[in-house]
Design a protein around this motif. Sequence first.
Motif, PDB file in Angstrom:
ATOM      1  N   VAL A  62      30.270  10.475  -4.459  1.00 49.10           N
ATOM      2  CA  VAL A  62      29.134  11.230  -5.011  1.00 49.10           C
ATOM      3  C   VAL A  62      29.644  12.447  -5.771  1.00 49.10           C
ATOM      4  N   ALA A  63      30.638  13.127  -5.237  1.00 51.42           N
ATOM      5  CA  ALA A  63      31.205  14.283  -5.935  1.00 51.42           C
ATOM      6  C   ALA A  63      31.804  13.867  -7.278  1.00 51.42           C
ATOM      7  N   SER A  64      32.457  12.702  -7.305  1.00 44.61           N
ATOM      8  CA  SER A  64      33.049  12.245  -8.578  1.00 44.61           C
ATOM      9  C   SER A  64      31.966  11.868  -9.584  1.00 44.61           C
ATOM     10  N   VAL A  65      30.868  11.284  -9.103  1.00 47.66           N
ATOM     11  CA  VAL A  65      29.754  10.929 -10.000  1.00 47.66           C
ATOM     12  C   VAL A  65      29.134  12.193 -10.576  1.00 47.66           C
ATOM     13  N   ARG A  66      28.942  13.189  -9.738  1.00 49.66           N
ATOM     14  CA  ARG A  66      28.374  14.447 -10.217  1.00 49.66           C
ATOM     15  C   ARG A  66      29.308  15.120 -11.218  1.00 49.66           C
ATOM     16  N   GLU A  67      30.599  15.040 -10.966  1.00 47.78           N
ATOM     17  CA  GLU A  67      31.574  15.629 -11.888  1.00 47.78           C
ATOM     18  C   GLU A  67      31.557  14.919 -13.237  1.00 47.78           C
ATOM     19  N   ARG A  68      31.432  13.591 -13.231  1.00 47.96           N
ATOM     20  CA  ARG A  68      31.451  12.813 -14.476  1.00 47.96           C
ATOM     21  C   ARG A  68      30.145  12.899 -15.252  1.00 47.96           C
ATOM     22  N   PHE A  69      29.008  12.810 -14.538  1.00 51.48           N
ATOM     23  CA  PHE A  69      27.712  12.650 -15.213  1.00 51.48           C
ATOM     24  C   PHE A  69      26.772  13.845 -15.097  1.00 51.48           C
ATOM     25  N   ASP A  70      27.125  14.822 -14.282  1.00 52.39           N
ATOM     26  CA  ASP A  70      26.230  15.954 -14.058  1.00 52.39           C
ATOM     27  C   ASP A  70      27.029  17.255 -13.949  1.00 52.39           C
ATOM     28  N   PRO A  71      27.758  17.609 -15.010  1.00 52.78           N
ATOM     29  CA  PRO A  71      28.605  18.803 -14.909  1.00 52.78           C
ATOM     30  C   PRO A  71      27.826  20.093 -14.644  1.00 52.78           C
ATOM     31  N   ALA A  72      26.572  20.149 -15.061  1.00 51.27           N
ATOM     32  CA  ALA A  72      25.761  21.349 -14.811  1.00 51.27           C
ATOM     33  C   ALA A  72      25.273  21.395 -13.362  1.00 51.27           C
ATOM     34  N   GLY A  73      25.325  20.260 -12.669  1.00 54.87           N
ATOM     35  CA  GLY A  73      24.910  20.226 -11.275  1.00 54.87           C
ATOM     36  C   GLY A  73      23.413  20.267 -11.065  1.00 54.87           C
ATOM     37  N   THR A  74      22.639  19.838 -12.071  1.00 55.86           N
ATOM     38  CA  THR A  74      21.186  19.911 -11.952  1.00 55.86           C
ATOM     39  C   THR A  74      20.502  18.549 -11.882  1.00 55.86           C
ATOM     40  N   ALA A  75      21.187  17.478 -12.272  1.00 59.71           N
ATOM     41  CA  ALA A  75      20.536  16.162 -12.354  1.00 59.71           C
ATOM     42  C   ALA A  75      20.626  15.362 -11.049  1.00 59.71           C
ATOM     43  N   ILE A  76      21.679  15.570 -10.283  1.00 57.73           N
ATOM     44  CA  ILE A  76      21.893  14.761  -9.081  1.00 57.73           C
ATOM     45  C   ILE A  76      21.986  15.662  -7.860  1.00 57.73           C
ATOM     46  N   ASP A  77      21.028  15.505  -6.957  1.00 59.24           N
ATOM     47  CA  ASP A  77      21.080  16.204  -5.677  1.00 59.24           C
ATOM     48  C   ASP A  77      22.071  15.442  -4.800  1.00 59.24           C
ATOM     49  N   PRO A  78      23.150  16.085  -4.342  1.00 55.86           N
ATOM     50  CA  PRO A  78      24.150  15.358  -3.566  1.00 55.86           C
ATOM     51  C   PRO A  78      23.604  14.759  -2.278  1.00 55.86           C
ATOM     52  N   THR A  79      22.661  15.427  -1.642  1.00 52.05           N
ATOM     53  CA  THR A  79      22.076  14.881  -0.407  1.00 52.05           C
ATOM     54  C   THR A  79      21.293  13.617  -0.706  1.00 52.05           C
ATOM     55  N   VAL A  80      20.530  13.613  -1.784  1.00 48.47           N
ATOM     56  CA  VAL A  80      19.778  12.426  -2.189  1.00 48.47           C
ATOM     57  C   VAL A  80      20.741  11.292  -2.518  1.00 48.47           C
ATOM     58  N   ALA A  81      21.771  11.589  -3.314  1.00 51.06           N
ATOM     59  CA  ALA A  81      22.732  10.559  -3.722  1.00 51.06           C
ATOM     60  C   ALA A  81      23.451   9.972  -2.503  1.00 51.06           C
TER      61      ALA A  81
END
Length: 134
Positions: free
Chosen positions: A20-39
């Motif tokens: 999940v951290a790698s997905v957020r790093e690749r696709f959500d650099p601003a950290g606003t599109a993917i809630d890590p708990t939800v993912a």
Amino acid sequence: MLTVDRRFRPGDPAAVIRFVASVRERFDPAGTAIDPTVAETLMYAALGQHDTLPTTAETITAQTLLVVALVNDEGLSPAGLADLIDDTTTMIAAEPDDRPAAVTPDGSAAVTSDGQPADHQQPDDHEQQPADPT
């Protein structure tokens, strides 16, 4: 679910958290599109370790980006991708269809008050009905 099963083992939360951290790093650099708990919860649900989450815009966004990353990371050939699509289609066809027909941009199900999909509404009483031929 197929791609999650192929990549992760139940009971390995560290692997899910890293993914999940790698997905957020690749696709959500601003950290606003993917809630890590939800993912992470979506991943655990796919592994059978958590109940599924309600369909919302947030869960659809996370689920879409997770699937894109999972498929991309597999590096499938065109034939492998076709096999994955066939396997997914077969799996979906075998499941009961109790999901709403559509989801609105705000995440709510697009259904009428009588539970019908909004895109398949019955005509209102004031709309003209075809004449009964009898």
